[in-house]
Design a protein around this motif. Structure first.
Motif, PDB file in Angstrom:
ATOM      1  N   ARG A  49       0.853  -1.191   0.000  1.00 55.76           N
ATOM      2  CA  ARG A  49       0.000   0.000   0.000  1.00 55.76           C
ATOM      3  C   ARG A  49       0.883   1.232   0.000  1.00 55.76           C
ATOM      4  O   ARG A  49       1.762   1.371   0.854  1.00 55.76           O
ATOM      5  N   VAL A  50       0.633   2.119  -0.931  1.00 57.38           N
ATOM      6  CA  VAL A  50       1.396   3.363  -1.025  1.00 57.38           C
ATOM      7  C   VAL A  50       0.412   4.506  -1.080  1.00 57.38           C
ATOM      8  O   VAL A  50      -0.477   4.529  -1.926  1.00 57.38           O
ATOM      9  N   GLN A  51       0.559   5.453  -0.159  1.00 57.89           N
ATOM     10  CA  GLN A  51      -0.291   6.643  -0.159  1.00 57.89           C
ATOM     11  C   GLN A  51       0.607   7.861  -0.310  1.00 57.89           C
ATOM     12  O   GLN A  51       1.334   8.224   0.611  1.00 57.89           O
ATOM     13  N   ILE A  52       0.544   8.468  -1.466  1.00 60.69           N
ATOM     14  CA  ILE A  52       1.353   9.643  -1.753  1.00 60.69           C
ATOM     15  C   ILE A  52       0.412  10.714  -2.265  1.00 60.69           C
ATOM     16  O   ILE A  52      -0.231  10.546  -3.306  1.00 60.69           O
ATOM     17  N   SER A  53       0.338  11.821  -1.536  1.00 59.94           N
ATOM     18  CA  SER A  53      -0.594  12.869  -1.947  1.00 59.94           C
ATOM     19  C   SER A  53      -0.054  13.644  -3.149  1.00 59.94           C
ATOM     20  O   SER A  53      -0.751  13.840  -4.129  1.00 59.94           O
ATOM     21  N   ASN A  54       1.194  14.086  -3.089  1.00 59.58           N
ATOM     22  CA  ASN A  54       1.800  14.822  -4.193  1.00 59.58           C
ATOM     23  C   ASN A  54       3.184  14.247  -4.463  1.00 59.58           C
ATOM     24  O   ASN A  54       3.986  14.095  -3.537  1.00 59.58           O
TER      25      ASN A  54
END
Length: 70
Positions: A49-54
């Motif tokens: 799982r990867v959560q990168i906003s910008n």
């Protein structure tokens, strides 16, 4: 000890390959590449799982050449 080599048929040798027939002490192929990718690009595995906003990739390289390949 010299090598005795019979008939050889070469269909294709790619640009980054090494082709040798006979005795050899050392083969050292050299290549280099520059890769620009965003955050989380090379993650592998099950359930990652990867959560990168910008994510920004700055590709400006003022010196253009990083290191000479000999």
């Amino acid at each position: 000890m010299p090598a005795n080599v019979g008939a050889v048929k070469v269909n294709n040798v790619s640009s980054s390959a090494v082709f040798n027939i006979g005795d050899v002490f050392s083969i050292n192929p050299v290549s280099s590449a520059k890769t620009y990718t965003g955050g989380g690009s090379f993650n592998t595995g099950n359930g990652t799982r990867v959560q990168i906003s910008n994510s920004y990739n700055y590709v400006y390289d003022k010196d253009i050449i990083d290191q000479e390949t000999k």
